[in-house]
Design an enzyme around this catalytic site. Structure first.
Site, PDB file in Angstrom:
ATOM      1  N   HIS A   1      -8.428   0.979  -4.020  1.00  0.00           N
ATOM      2  CA  HIS A   1      -9.374   0.734  -2.927  1.00  0.00           C
ATOM      3  C   HIS A   1     -10.075   2.048  -2.601  1.00  0.00           C
ATOM      4  O   HIS A   1      -9.478   2.949  -2.010  1.00  0.00           O
ATOM      5  CB  HIS A   1      -8.573   0.196  -1.729  1.00  0.00           C
TER       6      HIS A   1
ATOM      7  N   ASP B   1      -4.821   3.490  -1.837  1.00  0.00           N
ATOM      8  CA  ASP B   1      -5.902   3.759  -0.879  1.00  0.00           C
ATOM      9  C   ASP B   1      -6.441   5.163  -1.069  1.00  0.00           C
ATOM     10  O   ASP B   1      -5.740   6.148  -0.831  1.00  0.00           O
ATOM     11  CB  ASP B   1      -5.357   3.615   0.549  1.00  0.00           C
TER      12      ASP B   1
ATOM     13  N   GLY C   1      -8.809   3.739   7.233  1.00  0.00           N
ATOM     14  CA  GLY C   1      -8.556   5.162   7.485  1.00  0.00           C
ATOM     15  C   GLY C   1      -7.089   5.468   7.666  1.00  0.00           C
ATOM     16  O   GLY C   1      -6.605   6.499   7.221  1.00  0.00           O
ATOM     17  N   PHE C   2      -6.397   4.544   8.307  1.00  0.00           N
ATOM     18  CA  PHE C   2      -4.994   4.801   8.621  1.00  0.00           C
ATOM     19  C   PHE C   2      -4.158   3.530   8.477  1.00  0.00           C
ATOM     20  O   PHE C   2      -4.646   2.436   8.764  1.00  0.00           O
ATOM     21  CB  PHE C   2      -4.854   5.318  10.061  1.00  0.00           C
TER      22      PHE C   2
ATOM     23  N   SER D   1       0.842  -1.196   0.000  1.00  0.00           N
ATOM     24  CA  SER D   1       0.000   0.000   0.000  1.00  0.00           C
ATOM     25  C   SER D   1       0.878   1.247   0.000  1.00  0.00           C
ATOM     26  O   SER D   1       1.657   1.478   0.927  1.00  0.00           O
ATOM     27  CB  SER D   1      -0.899   0.012   1.236  1.00  0.00           C
TER      28      SER D   1
ATOM     29  N   GLY E   1      -2.707  -4.131   8.888  1.00  0.00           N
ATOM     30  CA  GLY E   1      -1.931  -4.839   9.913  1.00  0.00           C
ATOM     31  C   GLY E   1      -1.328  -6.139   9.435  1.00  0.00           C
ATOM     32  O   GLY E   1      -1.067  -7.047  10.241  1.00  0.00           O
TER      33      GLY E   1
ATOM     34  N   ASP F   1      -6.387  -6.606   4.145  1.00  0.00           N
ATOM     35  CA  ASP F   1      -5.786  -5.268   4.149  1.00  0.00           C
ATOM     36  C   ASP F   1      -5.859  -4.681   5.554  1.00  0.00           C
ATOM     37  O   ASP F   1      -6.947  -4.463   6.078  1.00  0.00           O
ATOM     38  CB  ASP F   1      -6.595  -4.417   3.153  1.00  0.00           C
TER      39      ASP F   1
ATOM     40  N   HIS G   1      -1.193  -1.266  -4.184  1.00  0.00           N
ATOM     41  CA  HIS G   1      -2.514  -0.990  -3.632  1.00  0.00           C
ATOM     42  C   HIS G   1      -2.615   0.514  -3.376  1.00  0.00           C
ATOM     43  O   HIS G   1      -1.761   1.094  -2.690  1.00  0.00           O
ATOM     44  CB  HIS G   1      -2.660  -1.786  -2.327  1.00  0.00           C
TER      45      HIS G   1
ATOM     46  N   MET H   1     -11.382  -6.126   5.135  1.00  0.00           N
ATOM     47  CA  MET H   1     -10.542  -5.220   5.929  1.00  0.00           C
ATOM     48  C   MET H   1     -10.225  -5.890   7.259  1.00  0.00           C
ATOM     49  O   MET H   1     -11.131  -6.363   7.951  1.00  0.00           O
ATOM     50  CB  MET H   1     -11.263  -3.893   6.179  1.00  0.00           C
TER      51      MET H   1
ATOM     52  N   MET I   1     -12.290   4.226  -0.552  1.00  0.00           N
ATOM     53  CA  MET I   1     -12.956   4.419   0.749  1.00  0.00           C
ATOM     54  C   MET I   1     -13.697   5.743   0.659  1.00  0.00           C
ATOM     55  O   MET I   1     -13.287   6.764   1.215  1.00  0.00           O
ATOM     56  CB  MET I   1     -11.912   4.410   1.871  1.00  0.00           C
TER      57      MET I   1
HETATM   58  C1  DX5 Z   1      -6.340   1.293   5.654  1.00  0.00           C
HETATM   59  C2  DX5 Z   1      -5.857   1.004   4.252  1.00  0.00           C
HETATM   60  C3  DX5 Z   1      -4.760   0.007   4.207  1.00  0.00           C
HETATM   61  C4  DX5 Z   1      -3.573   0.364   5.005  1.00  0.00           C
HETATM   62  C5  DX5 Z   1      -2.669  -0.801   5.198  1.00  0.00           C
HETATM   63  O1  DX5 Z   1      -7.323   2.219   5.596  1.00  0.00           O
HETATM   64  O2  DX5 Z   1      -6.903   0.536   3.467  1.00  0.00           O
HETATM   65  O3  DX5 Z   1      -4.388  -0.304   2.876  1.00  0.00           O
HETATM   66  O4  DX5 Z   1      -2.857   1.419   4.424  1.00  0.00           O
HETATM   67  O5  DX5 Z   1      -1.582  -0.348   5.904  1.00  0.00           O
HETATM   68  P1  DX5 Z   1      -0.856  -1.220   7.027  1.00  0.00           P
HETATM   69  O6  DX5 Z   1      -0.271  -2.385   6.327  1.00  0.00           O
HETATM   70  O7  DX5 Z   1       0.158  -0.259   7.547  1.00  0.00           O
HETATM   71  O8  DX5 Z   1      -1.888  -1.586   8.047  1.00  0.00           O
HETATM   72 ZN    ZN Z   2      -6.604  -0.454   1.353  1.00  0.00          ZN
END
Ligand code: DX5
Ligand code: ZN
Length: 216
Positions: free
Chosen positions: A67, A36, A143-144, A9, A178, A176, A34, A138, A69
């Site tokens: 992706h 976001d 979001g982060f 990502s 962690g 996606d 990926h 997810m 959001m």
């Molecule tokens: C979360 C995103 C993810 C995220 C994954 O909102 O959709 O793609 O950036 O990042 P890590 O791998 O750091 O959790």
């Molecule tokens: Zn994502």
């Protein structure tokens, strides 16, 4: 059984130097990135828009796994298609006629995905499974980047993987949030074949070793 794909990502890369973030993925020998896209409504953060995606398109042949959001995905499908997205994933929880949005994306010749948040009942995806190329579970609330994996989602992954098998479908099953070597392997054991990794990829001291650990 689909062979595993790792999709780093770009959210976890330096946002002032996305071209370097892309280069790191290519140098690691991967084929997908990926992307976001966050609107500050569906999720409490804003990332980047179609202009950034279009500008990156001219720099790389990586598969753009986009992706969305977004609270109102329909408004932005056309610009993201024009920007060169190859897979576009929308959330089942957003404000839209889900089947219609999926069809719009598919009819444009782009691969289509359906995403669900960690607290979503995977049964909500059942009506769409035969019309998508990808299902995104997810494993954190979106979001982060940098959040901790939620093991409760493993049950949803198993459910969707079984459904895929029983119905003879072959959509990719993506996770996606962690994802590191440990959580990624748990997801693969549950049936996931497409692993998004942000923080763990960009922070890995040896990215090729990190990928080898996830694809073993
Ligand atoms: C979360 C995103 C993810 C995220 C994954 O909102 O959709 O793609 O950036 O990042 P890590 O791998 O750091 O959790
Ligand atoms: Zn994502």
């Amino acid at each position: 059984m689909n062979s595993p794909i790792i999709a780093p990502s770009l959210l976890a890369a330096n946002h002032g130097e996305f071209a370097l973030g892309i280069k790191a993925i290519e140098e690691a020998g991967l084929k997908w990135v990926h992307l976001d896209i966050m609107d500050g409504h569906f999720v409490p953060n804003i990332s980047f828009g179609p202009q950034v995606v279009a500008d990156l398109r001219s720099r790389t042949k990586l598969h753009f796994d986009v992706h969305l959001m977004l609270q109102n995905p329909d408004r932005y499908i056309a610009p993201f298609i024009k920007a060169g997205s190859e897979t576009i994933t929308v959330h089942v929880e957003a404000d839209h006629d889900v089947a219609k949005t999926l069809k719009t994306i598919k009819d444009a010749g782009v691969q289509v995905g359906i995403a669900m948040n960690p607290d979503c009942d995977p049964k909500r995806l059942l009506p769409y499974l035969d019309s998508v190329d990808l299902v995104l579970c997810m494993t954190v609330f979106p979001g982060f980047g940098g959040q901790s994996f939620m093991p409760s989602v493993l049950e949803s992954i198993k459910f969707l993987s079984n459904e895929r098998k029983n119905r003879g479908l072959n959509f990719r099953l993506e996770v996606d949030g962690g994802i590191n070597t440990e959580t990624g392997l748990q997801c693969r054991a549950a049936g996931a074949d497409t692993l998004v990794a942000g923080t763990a990829f960009y922070k890995a001291p040896d990215r090729r070793a990190f990928i080898a650990g996830l694809t073993a």
